[in-house]
Design a protein around this motif. Structure first.
Motif, PDB file in Angstrom:
ATOM      1  N   ALA A  76      -2.879  23.342   3.064  1.00  0.00           N
ATOM      2  CA  ALA A  76      -4.100  24.137   2.870  1.00  0.00           C
ATOM      3  C   ALA A  76      -4.615  24.034   1.430  1.00  0.00           C
ATOM      4  O   ALA A  76      -5.692  24.560   1.117  1.00  0.00           O
ATOM      5  CB  ALA A  76      -3.830  25.600   3.215  1.00  0.00           C
ATOM      6  N   ASP A  77      -3.856  23.357   0.582  1.00  0.00           N
ATOM      7  CA  ASP A  77      -4.220  23.229  -0.833  1.00  0.00           C
ATOM      8  C   ASP A  77      -5.061  21.963  -1.030  1.00  0.00           C
ATOM      9  O   ASP A  77      -4.648  20.864  -0.632  1.00  0.00           O
ATOM     10  CB  ASP A  77      -2.950  23.165  -1.688  1.00  0.00           C
ATOM     11  N   ALA A  78      -6.210  22.125  -1.653  1.00  0.00           N
ATOM     12  CA  ALA A  78      -7.103  20.975  -1.886  1.00  0.00           C
ATOM     13  C   ALA A  78      -6.445  19.936  -2.788  1.00  0.00           C
ATOM     14  O   ALA A  78      -6.769  18.739  -2.705  1.00  0.00           O
ATOM     15  CB  ALA A  78      -8.406  21.456  -2.513  1.00  0.00           C
ATOM     16  N   ARG A  79      -5.520  20.376  -3.629  1.00  0.00           N
ATOM     17  CA  ARG A  79      -4.855  19.454  -4.545  1.00  0.00           C
ATOM     18  C   ARG A  79      -4.102  18.358  -3.774  1.00  0.00           C
ATOM     19  O   ARG A  79      -4.077  17.203  -4.185  1.00  0.00           O
ATOM     20  CB  ARG A  79      -3.866  20.214  -5.439  1.00  0.00           C
ATOM     21  N   PHE A  80      -3.494  18.745  -2.654  1.00  0.00           N
ATOM     22  CA  PHE A  80      -2.764  17.776  -1.847  1.00  0.00           C
ATOM     23  C   PHE A  80      -3.699  16.697  -1.304  1.00  0.00           C
ATOM     24  O   PHE A  80      -3.424  15.496  -1.412  1.00  0.00           O
ATOM     25  CB  PHE A  80      -2.060  18.480  -0.673  1.00  0.00           C
ATOM     26  N   TRP A  81      -4.800  17.102  -0.715  1.00  0.00           N
ATOM     27  CA  TRP A  81      -5.729  16.162  -0.100  1.00  0.00           C
ATOM     28  C   TRP A  81      -6.445  15.292  -1.133  1.00  0.00           C
ATOM     29  O   TRP A  81      -6.655  14.094  -0.910  1.00  0.00           O
ATOM     30  CB  TRP A  81      -6.750  16.912   0.757  1.00  0.00           C
ATOM     31  N   LEU A  82      -6.791  15.881  -2.267  1.00  0.00           N
ATOM     32  CA  LEU A  82      -7.415  15.095  -3.331  1.00  0.00           C
ATOM     33  C   LEU A  82      -6.437  14.077  -3.905  1.00  0.00           C
ATOM     34  O   LEU A  82      -6.802  12.932  -4.187  1.00  0.00           O
ATOM     35  CB  LEU A  82      -7.917  16.022  -4.449  1.00  0.00           C
ATOM     36  N   SER A  83      -5.189  14.489  -4.050  1.00  0.00           N
ATOM     37  CA  SER A  83      -4.166  13.571  -4.571  1.00  0.00           C
ATOM     38  C   SER A  83      -3.923  12.430  -3.593  1.00  0.00           C
ATOM     39  O   SER A  83      -3.815  11.254  -3.989  1.00  0.00           O
ATOM     40  CB  SER A  83      -2.850  14.324  -4.815  1.00  0.00           C
ATOM     41  N   LEU A  84      -3.853  12.770  -2.293  1.00  0.00           N
ATOM     42  CA  LEU A  84      -3.632  11.748  -1.271  1.00  0.00           C
ATOM     43  C   LEU A  84      -4.804  10.769  -1.217  1.00  0.00           C
ATOM     44  O   LEU A  84      -4.607   9.549  -1.116  1.00  0.00           O
ATOM     45  CB  LEU A  84      -3.424  12.408   0.094  1.00  0.00           C
ATOM     46  N   ALA A  85      -6.008  11.290  -1.296  1.00  0.00           N
ATOM     47  CA  ALA A  85      -7.202  10.433  -1.265  1.00  0.00           C
ATOM     48  C   ALA A  85      -7.233   9.489  -2.469  1.00  0.00           C
ATOM     49  O   ALA A  85      -7.527   8.297  -2.341  1.00  0.00           O
ATOM     50  CB  ALA A  85      -8.465  11.296  -1.236  1.00  0.00           C
ATOM     51  N   ALA A  86      -6.911  10.033  -3.652  1.00  0.00           N
ATOM     52  CA  ALA A  86      -6.892   9.212  -4.870  1.00  0.00           C
ATOM     53  C   ALA A  86      -5.805   8.144  -4.788  1.00  0.00           C
ATOM     54  O   ALA A  86      -6.020   6.982  -5.155  1.00  0.00           O
ATOM     55  CB  ALA A  86      -6.672  10.101  -6.088  1.00  0.00           C
ATOM     56  N   GLY A  98       2.517  18.205  -8.942  1.00  0.00           N
ATOM     57  CA  GLY A  98       2.221  19.226  -7.941  1.00  0.00           C
ATOM     58  C   GLY A  98       1.671  18.708  -6.627  1.00  0.00           C
ATOM     59  O   GLY A  98       1.410  19.505  -5.707  1.00  0.00           O
ATOM     60  N   ALA A  99       1.497  17.371  -6.476  1.00  0.00           N
ATOM     61  CA  ALA A  99       0.892  16.828  -5.261  1.00  0.00           C
ATOM     62  C   ALA A  99       1.778  17.049  -4.044  1.00  0.00           C
ATOM     63  O   ALA A  99       1.313  17.484  -2.991  1.00  0.00           O
ATOM     64  CB  ALA A  99       0.603  15.342  -5.439  1.00  0.00           C
ATOM     65  N   MET A 100       3.063  16.750  -4.196  1.00  0.00           N
ATOM     66  CA  MET A 100       3.971  16.887  -3.063  1.00  0.00           C
ATOM     67  C   MET A 100       4.303  18.347  -2.763  1.00  0.00           C
ATOM     68  O   MET A 100       4.603  18.710  -1.627  1.00  0.00           O
ATOM     69  CB  MET A 100       5.269  16.110  -3.335  1.00  0.00           C
ATOM     70  N   GLU A 101       4.248  19.182  -3.801  1.00  0.00           N
ATOM     71  CA  GLU A 101       4.572  20.604  -3.612  1.00  0.00           C
ATOM     72  C   GLU A 101       3.418  21.386  -3.016  1.00  0.00           C
ATOM     73  O   GLU A 101       3.610  22.469  -2.453  1.00  0.00           O
ATOM     74  CB  GLU A 101       4.979  21.233  -4.955  1.00  0.00           C
ATOM     75  N   ALA A 102       2.217  20.829  -3.143  1.00  0.00           N
ATOM     76  CA  ALA A 102       1.037  21.535  -2.630  1.00  0.00           C
ATOM     77  C   ALA A 102       1.075  21.561  -1.105  1.00  0.00           C
ATOM     78  O   ALA A 102       1.455  20.581  -0.457  1.00  0.00           O
ATOM     79  CB  ALA A 102      -0.237  20.842  -3.107  1.00  0.00           C
ATOM     80  N   GLY A 103       0.692  22.672  -0.541  1.00  0.00           N
ATOM     81  CA  GLY A 103       0.665  22.797   0.921  1.00  0.00           C
ATOM     82  C   GLY A 103      -0.534  22.094   1.508  1.00  0.00           C
ATOM     83  O   GLY A 103      -1.447  21.644   0.797  1.00  0.00           O
ATOM     84  N   MET A 110       0.821  -1.204   0.000  1.00  0.00           N
ATOM     85  CA  MET A 110       0.000   0.000   0.000  1.00  0.00           C
ATOM     86  C   MET A 110       0.862   1.264   0.000  1.00  0.00           C
ATOM     87  O   MET A 110       0.564   2.233  -0.716  1.00  0.00           O
ATOM     88  CB  MET A 110      -0.946   0.002   1.205  1.00  0.00           C
ATOM     89  N   GLU A 111       1.928   1.264   0.772  1.00  0.00           N
ATOM     90  CA  GLU A 111       2.795   2.443   0.854  1.00  0.00           C
ATOM     91  C   GLU A 111       3.569   2.673  -0.447  1.00  0.00           C
ATOM     92  O   GLU A 111       3.759   3.811  -0.876  1.00  0.00           O
ATOM     93  CB  GLU A 111       3.762   2.298   2.030  1.00  0.00           C
ATOM     94  N   ILE A 112       4.014   1.594  -1.063  1.00  0.00           N
ATOM     95  CA  ILE A 112       4.736   1.728  -2.337  1.00  0.00           C
ATOM     96  C   ILE A 112       3.831   2.358  -3.393  1.00  0.00           C
ATOM     97  O   ILE A 112       4.218   3.302  -4.088  1.00  0.00           O
ATOM     98  CB  ILE A 112       5.255   0.354  -2.803  1.00  0.00           C
ATOM     99  N   VAL A 113       2.614   1.813  -3.505  1.00  0.00           N
ATOM    100  CA  VAL A 113       1.675   2.326  -4.511  1.00  0.00           C
ATOM    101  C   VAL A 113       1.277   3.760  -4.184  1.00  0.00           C
ATOM    102  O   VAL A 113       1.287   4.642  -5.067  1.00  0.00           O
ATOM    103  CB  VAL A 113       0.416   1.427  -4.566  1.00  0.00           C
ATOM    104  N   ASP A 114       0.941   3.996  -2.925  1.00  0.00           N
ATOM    105  CA  ASP A 114       0.466   5.318  -2.505  1.00  0.00           C
ATOM    106  C   ASP A 114       1.514   6.406  -2.758  1.00  0.00           C
ATOM    107  O   ASP A 114       1.232   7.442  -3.363  1.00  0.00           O
ATOM    108  CB  ASP A 114       0.092   5.260  -1.018  1.00  0.00           C
ATOM    109  N   ASN A 115       2.732   6.155  -2.300  1.00  0.00           N
ATOM    110  CA  ASN A 115       3.775   7.178  -2.438  1.00  0.00           C
ATOM    111  C   ASN A 115       4.261   7.334  -3.878  1.00  0.00           C
ATOM    112  O   ASN A 115       4.616   8.432  -4.302  1.00  0.00           O
ATOM    113  CB  ASN A 115       4.943   6.859  -1.503  1.00  0.00           C
ATOM    114  N   ALA A 116       4.250   6.251  -4.619  1.00  0.00           N
ATOM    115  CA  ALA A 116       4.608   6.341  -6.041  1.00  0.00           C
ATOM    116  C   ALA A 116       3.614   7.235  -6.778  1.00  0.00           C
ATOM    117  O   ALA A 116       3.998   8.053  -7.630  1.00  0.00           O
ATOM    118  CB  ALA A 116       4.644   4.954  -6.663  1.00  0.00           C
TER     119      ALA A 116
END
Length: 202
Positions: free
Chosen positions: A160-170, A153-158, A140-146
């Protein structure tokens, strides 16, 4: 003498009729027995097939449950790791390492809590958690972090940025889907969360 012969003839006819009737009853009994045997075979075959289907369904159900368990620990670890890493201004690599480490910690902790409630001491509970969760969390961690690295822009998003949370959820959702078959494979061989299930059952 004619009368006696006639009586004998009638008696012989009665015997013959009785014999035919008995033979007919015997044949009917054999036919009924064959029908019963065939019906018995059918009823024997169907329960085995149904049992196999139930086993397969239970296996997938257990795999989904086990993966949800891992997802919970991974999500807590991922979010906490990302929050700490971002707050401290760490680079992506250090943040990912922390997130992965915390994912394992929380994943193991959730399993240990369950088996310790079943009566296992801490040391044995740790062994069960290591056997049950290591492969599942690793996949799960390999797939998730890859995916987090691959999403622009997922890792660069702060935080407070919705892009980060949406990317993490996906990323977690896709990791979940890909990890379920892995857990199913492990459980079918008596490994992974089958070990946890055995302790809960006892």
């Amino acid at each position: 003498m004619d009368h006696a012969a006639h009586d004998h003839h009638d008696h012989g006819s009665d015997d013959h009729a009785g014999h035919d009737h008995a033979a007919h009853d015997h044949a009917a009994h054999d036919h009924a027995a064959e029908g019963h045997a065939a019906h018995h075979d059918d009823t024997q075959a169907d329960p085995h097939a149904a049992h196999g289907a139930r086993q397969q369904s239970a296996g997938w159900g257990m795999a989904v449950s086990a993966t949800l368990h891992c997802l919970t620990g991974c999500a807590i670890g991922e979010v906490l790791g990302m929050v700490i890493g971002t707050a401290l201004g760490w680079h992506d690599a250090a943040t990912i390492v922390l997130a992965v480490a915390l994912a394992f910690v929380f994943g193991y902790a959730l399993t240990m809590r369950g088996v310790m409630r079943a009566g296992l001491p801490f040391r044995d509970a740790l062994k069960v958690a290591l056997a049950a969760d290591t492969i599942s969390i690793a996949v799960m961690e390999i797939v998730d972090n890859a995916l987090m690295i691959a999403i622009p822009g997922a890792m660069e998003a702060g935080l407070a940025d919705a892009r980060f949370w949406l990317s993490l959820a996906a990323a977690l959702a896709i990791a979940f889907v890909l990890t379920v078959p892995v857990n199913r494979w492990l459980i079918a061989r008596g490994k992974g969360h089958a070990v946890v299930h055995e302790h809960h059952h006892h």
